[in-house]
Design a protein around this motif. Sequence first.
Motif, PDB file in Angstrom:
ATOM      1  N   ASP A 202       0.842  -1.205   0.000  1.00 47.09           N
ATOM      2  CA  ASP A 202       0.000   0.000   0.000  1.00 47.09           C
ATOM      3  C   ASP A 202       0.873   1.249   0.000  1.00 47.09           C
ATOM      4  N   LEU A 203       0.498   2.216  -0.823  1.00 46.53           N
ATOM      5  CA  LEU A 203       1.246   3.468  -0.918  1.00 46.53           C
ATOM      6  C   LEU A 203       0.259   4.626  -0.796  1.00 46.53           C
ATOM      7  N   ASP A 204       0.490   5.506   0.191  1.00 50.76           N
ATOM      8  CA  ASP A 204      -0.446   6.625   0.345  1.00 50.76           C
ATOM      9  C   ASP A 204      -0.329   7.596  -0.823  1.00 50.76           C
ATOM     10  N   MET A 205      -1.414   8.249  -1.110  1.00 51.78           N
ATOM     11  CA  MET A 205      -1.509   9.114  -2.284  1.00 51.78           C
ATOM     12  C   MET A 205      -0.465  10.230  -2.267  1.00 51.78           C
ATOM     13  N   TYR A 206      -0.182  10.756  -1.094  1.00 47.29           N
ATOM     14  CA  TYR A 206       0.726  11.896  -1.008  1.00 47.29           C
ATOM     15  C   TYR A 206       2.159  11.488  -1.373  1.00 47.29           C
ATOM     16  N   THR A 207       2.580  10.306  -0.880  1.00 47.61           N
ATOM     17  CA  THR A 207       3.917   9.826  -1.242  1.00 47.61           C
ATOM     18  C   THR A 207       3.985   9.483  -2.710  1.00 47.61           C
ATOM     19  N   ALA A 208       2.884   8.947  -3.251  1.00 49.44           N
ATOM     20  CA  ALA A 208       2.855   8.618  -4.672  1.00 49.44           C
ATOM     21  C   ALA A 208       3.002   9.877  -5.522  1.00 49.44           C
TER      22      ALA A 208
END
Length: 303
Positions: free
Chosen positions: A218-224
């Motif tokens: 899982d990757l949070d939107m902000y880091t993406a």
Amino acid sequence: MAFIDYYKVLGIDKSATEAEIKKVYRKLARTHHPDLNPNNKEAERKFKEVNEANEVLSNPENRKKYDQYGENWKHSEEFEKSRQQQQSRRGGQQGDFGGFAGFSGGGDYSDFFESMFGGRSARGRTSNRQSKGEDFNAELHLNLKDVYTTNKRELTINGKNIRLTIPAGVENGQKIKISGLGGEAINSGAKGDLYITFTIENNTKFKMDKHNLYSTVDLDMYTAILGGEITVDTFDGKVKLKVMPGTQNGTKVKLKGKGFPVYKKEGHFGDLYITYQIIIPTNLTEKEKKLFVELAKLRNEKK
């Protein structure tokens, strides 16, 4: 079949203690083990001889019989029984046993056993037929983590404890053969073999294809969007990964050498493939919603 001197096979004196025999046997068994010498017929032959020698010399009762009767030690009880019957019929006299004169001058133990147990009959015909011992089959259930590294297990096969070295990377359904650990042979034939089938259960979060592992992170939107650094799990621990700005959902990253070990190829590993799954935030506050609206307006102005 030529006589095999078990003391010479192990390289020990006849005065060797049980502890010395055990120590030498373990060293030789490791050296000549078929798993460490694949397709090596000479190593396989020596491994069988070492195991056969250990079976006899590590057992005090068998060792005593072997020291007295040599290669015919397995028939010692029949010999003693027949000798007692002959002595009983002759009034208990010593020294004359079926024309062998107490084995002094008239023959030796080999001559006696050959005539008595079929090696050479009185008519000069041979009937000493060799037969390989029965093969044993066993199944060993392990978890995937159990075969990530080489480890040792102790199995009990037909009441006999066997120490087994399991190489890293053993696959589900794989069968290995351990020569000479099967049933006893007939008339000095080769012992049977032991076949072990491995059943490997994958109780981890990693999917597996041959030697490669696969995982979804899982990757949070902000880091993406902005990029950054995250910590991910591998099979043997955690590692840090750099995330590039603008990473898209479903992006795959390969971690070379972080997969599963290759069977019998020390230092060779598959790869670990990570797929990013971007998580969209939910339950936004009013302030967060307004900020996203502003961002949307900015994006639209660029078009």
